[in-house]
Design an enzyme around this catalytic site. Structure first.
Site, short mmCIF file in Angstrom:
data_model
loop_
_atom_site.label_atom_id
_atom_site.label_comp_id
_atom_site.label_asym_id
_atom_site.label_seq_id
_atom_site.Cartn_x
_atom_site.Cartn_y
_atom_site.Cartn_z
N ALA A 81 97.33 5.56 26.07
CA ALA A 81 98.69 5.96 25.70
C ALA A 81 98.67 7.00 24.58
CB ALA A 81 99.48 4.74 25.27
N GLY A 117 98.28 11.33 23.78
CA GLY A 117 99.04 12.47 24.31
C GLY A 117 98.82 12.67 25.79
N PHE A 123 94.23 30.01 13.52
CA PHE A 123 93.25 28.95 13.68
C PHE A 123 91.94 29.59 14.11
CE2 PHE A 123 93.30 24.28 13.95
CZ PHE A 123 94.46 24.01 13.25
N GLN A 136 81.28 18.23 19.18
CA GLN A 136 81.70 19.10 18.09
C GLN A 136 81.75 18.42 16.72
OE1 GLN A 136 86.02 20.67 17.66
NE2 GLN A 136 84.77 22.42 18.22
N HIS A 158 83.38 19.04 13.12
CA HIS A 158 84.42 19.84 12.48
C HIS A 158 83.96 20.14 11.05
CE1 HIS A 158 88.23 20.97 10.73
NE2 HIS A 158 88.85 20.86 11.87
N LEU A 160 89.61 13.92 8.18
CA LEU A 160 89.75 15.34 8.50
C LEU A 160 90.73 16.08 7.59
CD1 LEU A 160 88.63 17.14 10.88
CD2 LEU A 160 90.99 17.16 11.63
N GLU A 217 91.90 22.47 10.14
CA GLU A 217 91.52 23.88 10.10
C GLU A 217 92.74 24.75 9.73
OE1 GLU A 217 88.72 24.90 13.27
OE2 GLU A 217 90.15 26.45 13.79
N ARG A 238 84.20 26.48 15.23
CA ARG A 238 83.70 25.35 14.43
C ARG A 238 82.19 25.18 14.50
NH1 ARG A 238 88.58 21.30 16.18
NH2 ARG A 238 90.11 22.37 14.88
N HIS A 282 83.66 15.06 15.54
CA HIS A 282 85.07 15.26 15.80
C HIS A 282 85.49 15.18 17.25
CE1 HIS A 282 89.05 16.63 14.77
NE2 HIS A 282 88.95 17.70 15.54
N GLU A 334 90.83 14.05 26.17
CA GLU A 334 89.48 14.18 25.63
C GLU A 334 88.43 13.46 26.48
OE1 GLU A 334 89.18 13.65 21.39
OE2 GLU A 334 86.99 13.65 21.46
N ARG A 354 84.82 23.57 21.63
CA ARG A 354 86.27 23.70 21.75
C ARG A 354 86.85 24.47 20.58
NH1 ARG A 354 90.65 20.94 19.54
NH2 ARG A 354 89.46 19.19 18.70
N SER A 362 92.79 21.19 22.09
CA SER A 362 92.79 19.84 22.64
C SER A 362 94.22 19.37 22.88
CB SER A 362 92.08 18.85 21.72
OG SER A 362 92.27 17.57 22.25
N LEU A 363 95.09 19.57 21.90
CA LEU A 363 96.49 19.18 22.13
C LEU A 363 97.04 19.94 23.34
CD1 LEU A 363 97.90 18.87 18.48
CD2 LEU A 363 97.14 17.05 20.02
C1 LIG Z 1 91.93 13.64 12.74
C2 LIG Z 1 92.04 14.50 13.97
C3 LIG Z 1 92.80 15.65 13.94
C4 LIG Z 1 92.93 16.46 15.08
N1 LIG Z 1 93.69 17.59 15.03
C5 LIG Z 1 93.86 18.33 16.15
C6 LIG Z 1 94.71 19.47 16.17
O1 LIG Z 1 95.35 19.81 15.18
N2 LIG Z 1 94.83 20.17 17.30
C7 LIG Z 1 94.15 19.83 18.44
O2 LIG Z 1 94.30 20.51 19.45
N3 LIG Z 1 93.35 18.75 18.46
C8 LIG Z 1 93.20 17.99 17.35
N4 LIG Z 1 92.39 16.88 17.38
C9 LIG Z 1 91.82 16.44 18.66
C10 LIG Z 1 92.89 15.74 19.48
O3 LIG Z 1 93.82 15.14 18.64
C11 LIG Z 1 92.31 14.67 20.40
O4 LIG Z 1 91.28 15.22 21.17
C12 LIG Z 1 93.40 14.15 21.32
O5 LIG Z 1 94.50 13.70 20.57
C13 LIG Z 1 92.92 13.07 22.25
O6 LIG Z 1 94.05 12.62 22.97
P1 LIG Z 1 93.90 11.67 24.21
O7 LIG Z 1 95.26 11.46 24.76
O8 LIG Z 1 92.85 12.16 25.11
O9 LIG Z 1 93.36 10.31 23.57
P2 LIG Z 1 93.86 9.43 22.30
O10 LIG Z 1 95.04 9.99 21.64
O11 LIG Z 1 92.65 9.16 21.50
O12 LIG Z 1 94.33 8.10 23.00
C14 LIG Z 1 93.42 7.25 23.65
C15 LIG Z 1 94.20 6.11 24.27
O13 LIG Z 1 93.33 5.37 25.11
C16 LIG Z 1 93.50 3.99 24.88
N5 LIG Z 1 92.23 3.33 25.23
C17 LIG Z 1 90.97 3.66 24.86
N6 LIG Z 1 90.09 2.81 25.41
C18 LIG Z 1 90.80 1.92 26.15
C19 LIG Z 1 90.48 0.81 26.95
N7 LIG Z 1 89.22 0.38 27.11
N8 LIG Z 1 91.49 0.13 27.54
C20 LIG Z 1 92.78 0.51 27.37
N9 LIG Z 1 93.15 1.55 26.63
C21 LIG Z 1 92.17 2.25 26.03
C22 LIG Z 1 93.89 3.88 23.42
O14 LIG Z 1 94.62 2.70 23.20
C23 LIG Z 1 94.77 5.13 23.26
O15 LIG Z 1 96.09 4.84 23.62
C24 LIG Z 1 92.25 16.08 16.26
C25 LIG Z 1 91.50 14.90 16.30
C26 LIG Z 1 91.38 14.13 15.16
C27 LIG Z 1 90.51 12.90 15.23
#
Ligand SMILES: Cc1cc2nc3c(=O)[nH]c(=O)nc-3n(C[C@H](O)[C@H](O)[C@H](O)COP(=O)(O)OP(=O)(O)OC[C@H]3O[C@@H](n4cnc5c(N)ncnc54)[C@H](O)[C@@H]3O)c2cc1C
Length: 579
Positions: A14, A16, A119, A239, A241, A251, A254, A285, A352, A383, A394, A399-400
């Protein structure tokens, strides 16, 4: 609560990517949609993203999708699939406007348009100078994305199963029929029968000691898919950071350099001028993290142990720091007792982001080999997935962008597939593997402790498989991993309870982390070149003759098997990366 569920589309995760997928699947009136998540949705790591989402809106200076695609490909050291980057750089513009229309409170330009800032690696006219491309909401961009999408998903009647840990995928005859999950509150197993399953479970940074990643980022589905015969693509590209708080890894976006922040060594020198003369501190990076390591190694690190670098914001107007970077200013004050307005902040590279992951087509279908054989009804985005947009490295803000572009694609495609499909028969033994895993961990002898093994794994991965790698270090790490694997057989669980048994889940997660480390280390040992974030001191050059190809690593009995997939090329021929 019943323990057998049926939904046309099941989304795992759940963050992004997962919420975007759920939202868009739910727009299809013919399908039911559920989200399974081990965290409450708004606690997903996306909420920690700070700096912004890159899209060539051109609100501050002229910009073009074409330039964004080029930067992504060059930033990825030419391992990026060029068709994916082209599609992405166009669709992300539309996706950002859609977020705006859903109510996301972006920061604004004086005339009311979405504000944009610089960036790393984002340039105009194919590398001429840095460009303002990152759309942001102060330094809380991810938080705003997550809140906005969660509200919309509730409105769309998506069913949420919060604090449910997926332990297995149900795959039969090359087709996915859903997933098995553990309910934290009761300790019960649930089967989710689905026509389409979308994996959106985020990263695996917790395999390293110093990381920006949240505790939950243990690479669960990268491990589960691997155990079920799906390969992992390009796991060696991990990666670091550049700006993590010293020793903590928390973090600092950037965006701080985007707003004019400068990196300095112990002599106060702006050393990036030597490594990337044109865009300096805003180089990609991988280059900045390596430069920082080199400065430290050559004795120019700061502090008593000469082991950190400074992020200098002191020349920036205090009002701008407070307005555009409020959260990270607070982090530096709280965690290090340093005020960025008046003092330089001690930083070091922090683990990161996984460029690699579960391999998919451009349409987010999961594939099981280098010939693009599709696993029916299985999709991945965010991710955890590898499309491959980011190649070997990256760019910040991509990533967002990836979450909203490919999350949306996954949702639309998975819903269309489900609307035209029947439920495949569910194997009666679908919970057996999960039950056996849990029983083994509950009954284990407990002569080894989960926390100790996890710490050994994290420390050794940091020492032997992080920013710089050699055959010797990686082989040493192979030995350490074999030792950890053998000792994992002796862990166990002190808490016999069924309800909220987080100890049991940590033991499960250790096994997932182990698999992620194994994928990374064997793939890194195998790749005898340096490209993007994978830097081999014993093979310093990029080798396009032998290595312009994606790794696919499979679990093979007790070992691994490595295969390859061609990179999709396009307009841009690989060139040396000079910034
Ligand atoms: C501190 C920080 C700052 C960042 N800043 C930026 C930025 O400014 N710009 C940018 O582009 N990127 C940024 N990134 C990278 C980016 O935020 C992430 O790569 C991205 O948010 C990952 O999103 P996602 O939806 O793939 O996973 P996540 O948001 O990590 O969500 C993972 C989901 O999977 C669920 N999950 C995991 N394992 C299981 C399981 N076994 N069973 C059920 N549910 C599970 C979790 O509950 C969660 O809901 C940043 C990352 C970090 C750590």
């Amino acid at each position: 609560m019943k323990r057998a569920h049926r939904f046309d589309v099941v989304v795992i995760g759940a963050g992004g990517a997962g919420l975007m997928a759920a939202r868009y699947a739910a727009q299809n009136p013919n399908v039911s949609v559920a989200v399974i998540t081990k965290l409450y949705p708004t606690r997903s790591h996306t909420g920690a993203a700070q700096g912004g989402v890159g899209a060539a809106l051109g609100n501050v200076t002229e910009d073009r999708a074409e330039w964004h695609a080029f930067d992504t490909i060059k930033g990825g050291d030419y391992l990026t699939d060029q068709d994916v980057a082209e599609l992405f750089s166009h669709e992300v513009i539309e996706a950002v406007y859609e977020l705006e229309h859903m109510g996301l409170p972006f920061s604004r330009t004086p005339d009311g348009r979405i504000a944009q800032r610089k960036f790393g690696g984002h340039t105009r006219e194919f590398g001429k100078s840095a460009v303002e491309r990152a759309c942001y909401a102060a330094d809380r961009t991810g938080h705003m994305i997550l809140q906005t999408l969660y509200q919309q998903s509730i409105k769309d009647d998506v069913a949420f199963f919060n604090e449910f840990y997926v332990l297995d995928l149900i795959i039969e005859g090359g087709e996915c029929r859903g997933a098995v999950a553990f309910e934290l509150a009761t300790g019960e197993l649930h089967t989710f029968h689905a026509k389409s399953t979308i994996i959106a479970t985020g990263g695996n940074g917790r395999m390293f000691k110093v990381t920006s990643n949240a505790h939950a980022l243990t690479g669960d589905l990268m491990s589960i898919a691997y155990r079920r015969g799906i390969p992992i693509e390009d796991p060696e590209f991990y990666q670091f950071h550049p700006t993590g708080l010293y020793k903590l890894g928390v973090l600092l976006t950037e965006g701080a350099r985007g707003e004019g922040g400068i990196l300095r060594n112990a002599d106060g020198e702006r050393f990036m001028e030597r490594y990337a003369p044109s865009i300096k501190d805003l180089a990609p990076r991988d280059m900045v993290s390596r430069a920082m390591y080199l400065e430290i190694r050559e004795g120019r690190g700061a502090g008593p142990e000469k082991d950190y670098i400074y992020l200098d914001l002191t020349h920036i107007d205090a009002a701008i720091i407070e307005e555009r970077l409020p959260d990270i200013t607070e982090f530096a004050r709280i965690y290090l007792g340093v005020d960025p307005v008046t003092e330089m902040v001690p930083i070091q590279p922090t683990a990161h982001y996984a460029m690699g992951g579960i391999p998919t087509t451009i349409d987010t279908n999961v594939i099981s080999d280098g010939r693009n054989t599709i696993v029916g009804g299985l999709y991945a985005a965010g991710e955890v997935a590898c499309a491959s947009l980011h190649g070997a490295n990256r760019l910040g803000t991509n990533s967002l962008g990836d979450l909203i572009v490919f999350g949306r694609r996954a949702g639309i495609r998975a819903a269309a597939h489900a609307a035209g499909a029947e439920y495949g028969p569910l194997p009666s033994d679908n919970q057996d593997a999960s039950r056996e895993l849990l029983e083994r961990l509950r009954a284990g002898p407990r002569t080894e402790r989960v926390a100790h093994l996890r710490r050994e794994l994290q420390d050794s991965m940091q020492d032997n498989a992080s920013v710089f790698r050699t055959q010797e270090l990686l082989e040493k790490q192979v030995g350490i991993l074999a030792d950890i694997k053998a000792r994992m057989l002796h862990i166990g669980c002190e808490d016999p309870g069924q309800q909220y048994n987080t100890e049991l889940m940590e033991a499960v997660e250790l096994g997932f982390l182990y698999d992620n480390a194994e994928q990374l280390v064997f793939a890194a040992l195998n790749r005898t070149e340096s490209r993007g974030a994978h830097s081999r001191e014993d093979h310093r050059e990029r080798d396009d003759t032998d290595w312009l190809k994606h790794t696919l690593i499979y679990k093979d009995g007790d070992g691994v098997r490595i295969d390859y997939k061609p990179v999709t090329m396009g307009k841009y021929e690989p060139k040396p990366r000079i910034y």
